[in-house]
Structure formats: structure tokens, C-alpha cells
Motif scaffolding. Structure first.
Motif, PDB file in Angstrom:
ATOM      1  N   SER A  78       0.734  -1.340  -0.066  1.00 53.47           N
ATOM      2  CA  SER A  78      -0.019   0.001  -0.094  1.00 53.47           C
ATOM      3  C   SER A  78       0.831   1.133  -0.083  1.00 53.47           C
ATOM      4  N   THR A  79       1.777   1.207   0.827  1.00 54.58           N
ATOM      5  CA  THR A  79       2.839   2.445   0.841  1.00 54.58           C
ATOM      6  C   THR A  79       3.655   2.795  -0.672  1.00 54.58           C
ATOM      7  N   GLY A 117       4.303   3.531   5.660  1.00 52.96           N
ATOM      8  CA  GLY A 117       3.776   2.122   6.202  1.00 52.96           C
ATOM      9  C   GLY A 117       4.695   1.454   7.339  1.00 52.96           C
ATOM     10  N   ASN A 173       2.801   0.930  11.010  1.00 52.23           N
ATOM     11  CA  ASN A 173       2.898  -0.128  11.822  1.00 52.23           C
ATOM     12  C   ASN A 173       3.163   0.137  13.276  1.00 52.23           C
ATOM     13  N   ASN A 202      -4.145   0.142   3.309  1.00 48.73           N
ATOM     14  CA  ASN A 202      -4.478   0.334   4.594  1.00 48.73           C
ATOM     15  C   ASN A 202      -5.165   1.876   4.914  1.00 48.73           C
ATOM     16  N   ASN A 213      -2.290   4.547   6.336  1.00 50.61           N
ATOM     17  CA  ASN A 213      -1.457   4.876   5.277  1.00 50.61           C
ATOM     18  C   ASN A 213      -1.994   6.065   4.655  1.00 50.61           C
TER      19      ASN A 213
END
Length: 305
Positions: free
Chosen positions: A47-48, A61, A65, A95, A98
Motif C-alpha cells: 500500500s505504501t 507504512g 505499523n 491500509n 497509510n
């Protein structure tokens, strides 16, 4: 170091990437505002990576986390921050955390402001600072001398790269440099060696801050095998040598590793070697065991001075 326990320390700084740094910070979350994480911002996967290719900016990301692992009060806000879109549409795999961080980055003056807004929303006391607020990618020269761009491709290398660099060469976040200058204890790792730990030491001003620091420095080794074939071939001594080659001298005072690690060539450093695995995920550190190991390292370091 005269301080013998983590509770005695005024400032602890941890360096690393998402999973490893998040686990260390959650293990030490009782330190509250005395704990600072400096997180790698060069990821280009998942996703990042999609967000960076579309919108630019630093990688979010690893920061997300870490924030996820520091959440102690589940709420609607934390559920939103951890939410990942399913299905097969354009949002699939993204996500929401993000996207929130990137949106706040676009609205804020600085990425650090975005992180601090989310910390406030999630009631997180520990500070989290991006290694740089300027976008950069990790670049390697492979064993043939060819340039390899991005963490994802670098982790696929089967041979250790001849060189690693940031493109472009950016500056460390000034709050991160200040945190290092004020630190009583500096922790490095665990994390993917080439793509989570080494990028931090490619920042010249950050390595200068480490050289000037009077804090004890502890390296925390991985429990699971490196996903990178090239990094998986490195011994503990190899990793210490590579880290310190970037720092400019022998600076790591202690290492914390599992019983399976060969420590035969390690000399002149405190070695804490004991079981550290979490029951649920064996390749992750158990937070209580990790904290115990750090306490033991502090006692040994205090006895040595």
C-alpha cells in the motif's frame, strides 16, 4: 552508565523499521514520553509503494505499523487506523492508516505534524519521528555494479550489494537528531538489515549525531531468518561491522540475540543471549522477554563502567 534500570533513564531512542521498531517500542511503552522511535521512510512496497507512486512523499507504512503496535486503548479511531480494504477495486489492499497519514501530510506543514496528530487521536505518549521528512528511495549497486532501485528489488538480491545509498541524499529530521543528542540509551533493530536498519545510517547528519552521543548503544538481533537472501548470509559480526562502518567507529556496546545465534567471534561487547520468541509468533520478540533482556544489558553495562 550509572543508571541500572530502564525506569532510571530520561530518554531512550530506538531506530528501525515497522515491525521490529514497533515491537521494541510497545515493549517499552511504559516509558511514555521518555521513549522516541526514529523510523525508516524508504519503503516502496504494498500500500505504501502504491501511495508513493501516485502521490509522492515519504513512505508511511513503517510509521503506521509502529503506531498500531503502540495503541493501548482500542477505539473507533484505532479500528479505523488499522483498517485494510478488501475486494478487488482500486482501494483493495490499501491500509486506511497509510491514507490518513498521507492526507494529513498533504494538509499539514510537515510529516511530523501528521504523525503527532495521529498520536493525539490514538492517545499514544511515545514519540515517533520519520528518519527524514524528505522523500528518498533506497538504491543499491549489485555485485555486478548495476544500480537497483527500491527496497522491494534490493531484498531480492542474492548477493550482498557493493554499495547502498539514498536517492536523493536527504537530511535527517531535526527532532530525531535532537532526540539522539539527549538519549541515555540508543537501540538499533530488530529489522530487515539492508532495508530497515541500513537506510537510517545512510543519513550523514544522523550518523554524525550517533558519533557525538555519549549514550550506550544496544543492537537487537532478528529472531526469524532474513527474507533477503543476501542479508540472511550475514553473521552477527558481519552486521555489526557493516553498521559501525557507517557510524565511523566501534559504538555498539551490547547485543541482544537468541540462543541460535553464533556469538563466537563477538569480543569486547556485552552479550545477552537467551530465548526471546513470542508464543504466538516465534519470529517476533516477546515484549516481556525483550524488556527483561534490555534490563540485563543495562545492569551489565553499568557494572562495566
Amino acid at each position: 552508565m550509572r543508571n541500572r534500570t530502564l525506569a532510571d533513564l530520561d530518554r531512550v531512542v530506538a531506530l528501525g523499521g515497522g515491525h521490529g521498531l514497533g515491537r521494541v517500542m510497545s515493549a517499552l511503552s511504559s516509558l511514555g514520553s521518555r521513549l522516541t522511535g526514529i523510523v525508516t521512510t524508504t519503503d516502496n512496497g504494498g500500500s505504501t509503494g502504491r501511495i508513493r507512486r501516485s502521490e509522492g512523499g515519504i513512505a508511511w507504512g513503517d510509521t503506521r505499523n509502529c503506531l498500531n503496535q503502540l495503541i493501548t486503548e482500542p477505539s473507533v479511531a484505532s479500528a479505523m487506523f488499522e483498517y485494510r480494504f478488501a475486494g478487488s477495486g482500486e482501494l483493495a489492499g490499501h491500509n486506511l492508516g497509510n491514507l490518513m497519514l498521507k492526507a494529513l501530510d498533504n494538509l499539514s506543514v510537515r510529516p511530523l505534524d501528521a504523525i503527532n496528530l495521529v498520536r493525539s487521536l490514538l492517545k499514544i505518549d511515545a514519540a515517533l519521528i520519520p528518519m527524514s521528512e524528505q522523500a528518498a528511495d533506497l538504491v543499491a549497486h549489485d555485485h555486478h555494479g548495476q544500480a537497483v532501485h527500491g527496497e522491494v528489488e534490493i531484498d531480492k538480491l542474492t548477493h550482498l550489494p557493493q554499495a547502498l545509498m539514498l536517492s536523493p541524499q536527504v537530511q535527517a529530521t531535526r527532532e530525531g537528531l535532537d532526540a539522539i543528542a539527549q538519549a541515555d540509551l540508543i537501540l538499533i533493530g530488530p529489522g530487515s538489515f539492508l532495508t530497515s536498519l541500513m537506510p537510517l545510517l545512510l543519513l550523514d547528519d544522523l550518523t554524525q549525531a550517533l558519533r557525538r552521543s555519549q549514550a550506550n548503544m544496544v543492537y537487537i538481533g532478528n529472531l526469524g531468518r532474513e527474507l533477503s537472501v543476501a542479508a540472511a548470509g550475514l553473521t552477527l559480526q558481519d552486521k555489526l561491522t557493516l553498521l559501525e562502518s557507517k557510524m565511523g567507529g566501534k559504538m555498539i556496546d551490547a547485543v541482544i540475540v537468541s540462543p541460535t545465534v553464533d556469538i563466537g567471534t563477538i569480543a569486547g561487547r556485552i552479550v545477552i543471549q537467551q530465548p526471546l520468541e513470542a508464543d504466538d509468533i516465534p519470529y517476533r520478540h516477546d515484549r516481556h522477554l525483550l524488556r527483561q533482556a534490555l534490563e540485563q544489558a543495562l545492569v551489565a553495562l553499568a557494572a562495566r563502567t
